[in-house]
Design a protein around this motif. Sequence first.
Motif, short mmCIF file in Angstrom:
data_model
loop_
_atom_site.label_atom_id
_atom_site.label_comp_id
_atom_site.label_asym_id
_atom_site.label_seq_id
_atom_site.Cartn_x
_atom_site.Cartn_y
_atom_site.Cartn_z
N TYR A 58 -0.79 -10.39 -9.89
CA TYR A 58 0.08 -9.97 -8.84
C TYR A 58 -0.51 -9.24 -7.95
CZ TYR A 58 -0.02 -6.02 -12.23
OH TYR A 58 -0.40 -4.95 -13.06
N VAL B 176 1.04 -9.44 -4.21
CA VAL B 176 1.79 -8.28 -3.20
C VAL B 176 0.93 -7.80 -2.11
CG1 VAL B 176 2.42 -5.79 -3.76
CG2 VAL B 176 2.86 -7.38 -5.43
N ILE C 202 4.57 -7.08 6.24
CA ILE C 202 5.17 -5.72 6.95
C ILE C 202 4.04 -5.37 7.79
CG2 ILE C 202 4.82 -3.33 6.25
CD1 ILE C 202 6.18 -4.03 3.64
N LEU D 299 6.30 -7.82 10.87
CA LEU D 299 7.49 -7.09 11.28
C LEU D 299 7.10 -6.25 12.53
CD1 LEU D 299 8.58 -5.61 8.10
CD2 LEU D 299 9.79 -7.02 9.34
N PHE E 112 -2.55 -0.17 0.35
CA PHE E 112 -1.00 -0.32 -0.44
C PHE E 112 -1.69 -0.73 -1.79
CE2 PHE E 112 2.67 -2.45 -2.24
CZ PHE E 112 3.74 -1.61 -1.62
N ILE F 34 -3.10 2.54 -3.44
CA ILE F 34 -2.29 3.59 -3.80
C ILE F 34 -1.35 3.03 -4.98
CG2 ILE F 34 -0.79 5.18 -2.87
CD1 ILE F 34 -2.22 4.93 -0.19
N THR F 35 -0.94 1.84 -5.15
CA THR F 35 0.03 1.45 -5.87
C THR F 35 -0.70 1.46 -7.21
OG1 THR F 35 1.11 0.40 -4.13
CG2 THR F 35 1.95 -0.36 -6.25
N TRP F 36 -1.44 0.66 -7.23
CA TRP F 36 -2.23 0.27 -8.70
C TRP F 36 -3.81 1.02 -8.74
CZ3 TRP F 36 0.38 -3.95 -6.76
CH2 TRP F 36 1.61 -4.26 -7.32
#
Lengths: 210, 336
Positions: free
Chosen positions: B101, B105, B113, B117, B135, B138-140
Amino acid sequence: MSLIREKGNWEIFKNGIFGENTIFRMAISLCPSIAVTNSLKNGITLGLAVVFVQVMVNVTVSALRKFIHPKIRIPIFMFIIAGYVSIIDMVMAAYAREAYREIGLYIQIIVAFASIFARAEVFASKNRLDKSFFDGLGMGIGFLLAMIIISFFRELLGKGTLYGLKIVAGKPLLIMILPAGGFLAVGLLMGFFNWIDIRFYGGKGASGAA
Amino acid sequence: MAVEQKRHPLIVSVSPHVRDRETVGRIMWSVNLSLMPALIASFYYFGPRAVFVTALCIISSVLSEYLFQKALKRQITISDGSAFLTGLLLGMNLPPSVPFYIPIVGSVVAVVITKQLFGGLGYNIFNPALIGRAFLLITWPRAMTTWSAPTAQFTALDAKTTATPLGILKEEGINKLIEEFGSKGDLYINLLFGNRAGSLGETSVILLLIGAAYLLYKRYITWHIPISFLSTVAILAWVFGGKEGLFTGDPLIHLLSGGLILGAFFMATDYVTCPTIRKGQIIFGIGCGAITMLIRLKGGFPEGVMFAILLMNCFAPLIDRNVKPELFGAVKEKKR
């Protein structure tokens, strides 16, 4: 606030929630919206405190507006705001110890919230008591709703919980409860509300005010 | 243009009159091509896992760009290769052992993003692939810093977990690092050819340099950013990198390890997110190098190339504004 057309109380109330929402439309008071929205509970607690302070400050400033000399209005506003913040601070310290331990600092920082000061200056010091009350209520509830929406997504994505209850299994996106995730969440939601505004109201603001 | 003028000899049009055959797509696909040698080397070193991660990154990048542009009824631009490049660079920046995943992500964050965007290709402030990686890091943090040792066997499915050379350098010092690889010469050779732990695409310095040489030859990138970036890193590593005092550091280890070569040649030089003026590019490169070494030597992370480039990305417009050349004939305003 324009004085061209007299606005009804309902319109003033709605303006705080949609037209000039503190966070999503005016983009002020972003500091608490990022700092304390990492859990739904903190977000709601701070939001409620802000509703109280906003309403009381607006009412007091409006009631005293004839007596406040324009040249010293800013320190006077500060005194009024600081007074109400002290009240909520002490009440929370006495009756909501758990929440106070986590976000106590941000309760005290309500003194410096741009939104509260701005409404006292822009609205309450120029308008009647009842209008100021509804403006304060609308602005406060607009802020509260924004905090609820932001913290809802951040807690759900960042911890997989809602109000402390486990909702989603699996590995959450840790970034969402860190400051960087706060900026992401606020930015994306702001963009989403702007999109709604443009898509459904032609960019004129949901209440037709902005 | 020229063809049209032959047809209508008296046509009057606005500039530009001289046009090149280069297009965004052509440049992007050339960059993709120049990354291929290093990518193939990573398949060799890290096995089928590397193929899987890279493919997943590319597919989800291109797919999310397609779906987003479809949803917003924008022009579909997946054929220009920029989403492919974002996915490829992101894949080359991931450890080989990440769960499935993570690439998905990361690609969605990078493309949707960071790029779409903000308005699509050409409007993004930050390098999409690097934001995707930041990202993810920091997330995982656990999954993103679990490195596996190179196996150099295509059939090996299980990989041994190990630290990257920079991680060892940070935690245990240079002597341990030399011990790990045998001798100092072996260390350099292994760093150069990519037989070390690290992100997929960053390991094989020599193949990355071949790709970079191709880009320089085609003039898709200029020397300004990479050279100022690398030389700043080398000088700072030499001056401050040593344990025994100033001027005792080993610049070669810092140059060859981590994602420096990949970052300096392929990511810092991204047209959209770097300054457009040459002088500004040199400042940009020096800034990148300084922040990289600050993080490597003093920061909490062993590697700082990603954050350095991202931080300098936000300064790019500011740098451009300050090094803007004087208009010819304009009178300089007096400073008060």
